[in-house]
Write an enzyme that holds these catalytic residues in place. Structure first.
Site, PDB file in Angstrom:
ATOM      1  CG  ASP A 360      -1.422   0.829   1.042  1.00  0.00           C
ATOM      2  OD1 ASP A 360      -2.490   1.890   0.671  1.00  0.00           O
ATOM      3  OD2 ASP A 360      -1.119   2.320   2.255  1.00  0.00           O
ATOM      4  NE  ARG A 361       0.479   7.506  -2.381  1.00  0.00           N
ATOM      5  CZ  ARG A 361      -0.509   8.475  -3.534  1.00  0.00           C
ATOM      6  NH1 ARG A 361      -0.007   8.425  -4.430  1.00  0.00           N
ATOM      7  NH2 ARG A 361      -0.865   9.521  -2.849  1.00  0.00           N
ATOM      8  CG  ASP A 362      -1.144   7.891   0.224  1.00  0.00           C
ATOM      9  OD1 ASP A 362       0.258   8.164  -0.015  1.00  0.00           O
ATOM     10  OD2 ASP A 362      -2.427   7.861  -0.791  1.00  0.00           O
ATOM     11  CG  ASP A 368      -2.615   8.627   5.534  1.00  0.00           C
ATOM     12  OD1 ASP A 368      -3.278   9.519   3.985  1.00  0.00           O
ATOM     13  OD2 ASP A 368      -3.670   8.205   5.547  1.00  0.00           O
ATOM     14  CB  SER A 405     -11.676   7.005  -3.372  1.00  0.00           C
ATOM     15  OG  SER A 405     -11.076   7.824  -1.989  1.00  0.00           O
ATOM     16  CB  CYS A 437      -8.690   1.196  -6.845  1.00  0.00           C
ATOM     17  SG  CYS A 437     -10.667   1.835  -7.471  1.00  0.00           S
ATOM     18  CG  HIS A 439     -13.306   3.335  -9.565  1.00  0.00           C
ATOM     19  ND1 HIS A 439     -12.528   2.340 -10.082  1.00  0.00           N
ATOM     20  CD2 HIS A 439     -13.806   4.012 -11.099  1.00  0.00           C
ATOM     21  CE1 HIS A 439     -11.898   1.822 -11.429  1.00  0.00           C
ATOM     22  NE2 HIS A 439     -12.960   2.506 -12.341  1.00  0.00           N
ATOM     23  CB  CYS A 445     -14.334  -0.041  -8.440  1.00  0.00           C
ATOM     24  SG  CYS A 445     -13.603  -0.162  -7.923  1.00  0.00           S
ATOM     25  NE  ARG A 448     -13.068   2.655  -1.602  1.00  0.00           N
ATOM     26  CZ  ARG A 448     -12.837   3.355  -1.400  1.00  0.00           C
ATOM     27  NH1 ARG A 448     -11.824   4.335  -1.844  1.00  0.00           N
ATOM     28  NH2 ARG A 448     -11.974   4.181  -0.128  1.00  0.00           N
TER      29      ARG A 448
END
Length: 519
Positions: A360-362, A368, A405, A437, A439, A445, A448
């Protein structure tokens, strides 16, 4: 005391699912109810848009949850269902989506589980296939009825959760509802457990099938090749699979090829050899015809004949498919053998070695910053670069799977997110894949997180299977995506991680460096 159990049902959206869930509700009302019911929606993800919601019927069993896995087969679906359980039941009962449980099933299951000694890892239910009373059964109906004598079929099979975890569940290299249950049973017994047959039963109606259903079923011969590669020539005895027809199919195909080859070659041969070649072609052709007629006769003899309802259609089906099945069976077996060539050295035990780690990035790789569109605000978390460099040095792929998002909500543009991603790569080094993602939550979707789409896309881009991937993240959505995709996962909590997400994670680390040691 009745052992706690959960029910996992993989489905591809068959209409029979509603009848199963309704029957489970009735059975649970008359006996010990399951702690959880997880329906695993294994319909393939569409190229665009979303799958329509599963039809669970007007009154399904209480508390049923749906997990989507994207069409990776029943082995992967059952694993995802078991791994996504929110409780810790002692037993997991697997049911197919085309069975119906009688009203006494829950009570009989409880008796089977209470009677299981500590060394018993699994208890199979009896499968009853209703057949027509007004005529002999068709070939397809007899094939379905074979489930009544099948060993350890997961149409109704309860396993101890600890045993499943010990052998890492079903082997997801089996893509069809074929042989994956026999392979699991063998691995469980080799791990020192026992399997038993119980007293409960389910009804397994014969589902509708097209004229070429038996021909399509020959794809399972590729899975036989996987078992041969894993366990050697005695795989049928070890897995209790019974005798097969492959030697006869090989003989049939060889005779046909010999007939065609001799007939084609005859005109180009010297005159004195042409008659020999033509004679050989006739003999080989007669052998092929004889084997094909014998095969068709074996399939027709116990079934309906003209004069019975549907007899004429069955005769047509058997004649056509009996001529085609040997070629399809041999082709699928050769395809599977080529793919699994090299024996156990080429086909390692389940699960396969780790080849990719997706982050995961953040909150996992960088601090974050909500809806960050400013590259200057990117701040790597302590130790992130060192962890990534160590993975790269070990020859592992590294990638990012990130919900963004803010794009779908209109708070960020794609260009802004691209700029932030570029800054992350500048600070932390190159990534082999970057999946995000865009969305909003209401878009429903398939990418996500906790949906598995990002992980599945990353695996496809990297040329690895999801089981060869691991996902490291800081919230439950990261864990959920990994579980649904069939990847390993470690949670690295932050102050925003909820307590229930930590409790429900299969593995928890305090730092990224610790996380990679748990993979």
């Amino acid at each position: 005391m009745t052992p706690a159990y959960a029910v996992v049902v993989p489905t591809v959206g068959r209409p029979q699912l509603t009848a199963l869930l309704a029957s489970l509700r009735e059975a649970g009302a008359r006996g010990p109810a399951p702690a959880e019911v997880v329906v695993v929606d294994d319909r393939p993800f569409p190229g665009h848009g979303t799958n329509p919601p599963l039809d669970l019927g007007p009154a399904p069993v209480a508390g049923v949850r749906v997990v989507r896995t994207g069409g990776r087969g029943p082995a992967a679906a059952r694993n995802a269902g078991r791994r996504s359980l929110r409780t810790e039941p002692e037993w997991v009962a697997f049911l197919d989506d085309d069975v119906v449980v009688p009203t006494g099933w829950a009570r009989a299951l409880a008796e089977d589980l209470r009677a299981a000694a500590p060394a018993v890892a699994g208890v199979q239910g009896r499968i009853v296939v209703p057949l027509p009373a007004d005529r002999p059964p068709t070939d397809w109906e007899r094939s379905t009825a074979g489930l009544e004598s099948a060993a350890w079929a997961t149409a109704d099979m309860a396993y101890r959760r600890s045993a499943l975890e010990a052998v890492h569940g079903f082997d997801e290299r089996f893509p069809r509802a074929y042989r994956e249950d026999a392979d699991l049973a063998l691995r469980v017994r080799r791990a020192g457990w026992e399997l038993r047959r119980g007293t409960r039963h389910v009804h397994h109606p014969v589902r509708p099938a097209g004229d070429l259903a038996s021909l399509r079923a020959q794809a399972g011969n590729a899975d036989d090749a996987l078992l041969r590669a894993r366990y050697g020539r005695t795989w049928r005895r070890l897995t209790e699979a019974g005798r097969g027809r492959m030697p006869w199919h090989v003989a049939t195909v060889a005779a046909a090829l010999a007939a065609v080859g001799a007939a084609v070659a005859a005109p180009s041969l010297p005159l004195r050899h042409q008659d020999v070649a033509r004679t050989a072609a006739v003999l080989a052709g007669a052998t092929w015809a004889g084997l094909t007629v014998a095969f068709a006769g074996q399939r027709l003899a116990p079934g309906p004949w003209p004069g019975h309802p549907g007899g004429a259609a069955e005769l047509r089906r058997m004649l056509v498919t009996s001529a085609l099945i040997p070629f399809a069976a041999v082709a699928h077996r050769l395809r599977g053998t080529w793919r699994r060539r090299g024996g156990p050295d080429r086909v390692p035990a389940w699960p396969p070695p780790l080849r990719a780690v997706l982050f995961d990035r953040d909150g996992t790789l960088v601090r974050d910053v909500p809806y960050n569109g400013d590259p200057a605000a990117v701040e790597p978390l302590p130790g992130a670069r060192a962890v990534l460099d160590a993975l790269r040095a070990d020859g592992l792929f590294v990638g990012v799977v990130s919900n963004q998002s803010g794009i779908g909500r209109g708070l960020l543009t794609r260009d802004q997110v691209d700029a932030v991603d570029a800054r992350v790569a500048e600070l932390l080094g190159p990534f082999d894949t970057w999946q995000r993602c865009p969305h909003a939550p209401q878009d429903a979707c398939t990418c996500r997180k906790p949906e598995p789409g990002l992980v599945l896309r990353a695996a496809a881009v990297l040329g690895v299977t999801p089981a060869e991937c691991a996902v490291v993240g800081d919230i439950g959505a990261d864990v959920g995506a990994a579980v649904a995709a069939g990847a390993r996962t470690v949670l690295v909590p932050t102050p925003v991680t909820r307590r229930e997400e930590v409790v429900g994670a299969p593995a928890v680390a305090t730092t990224l460096a610790e996380a990679v040691t748990l993979l």
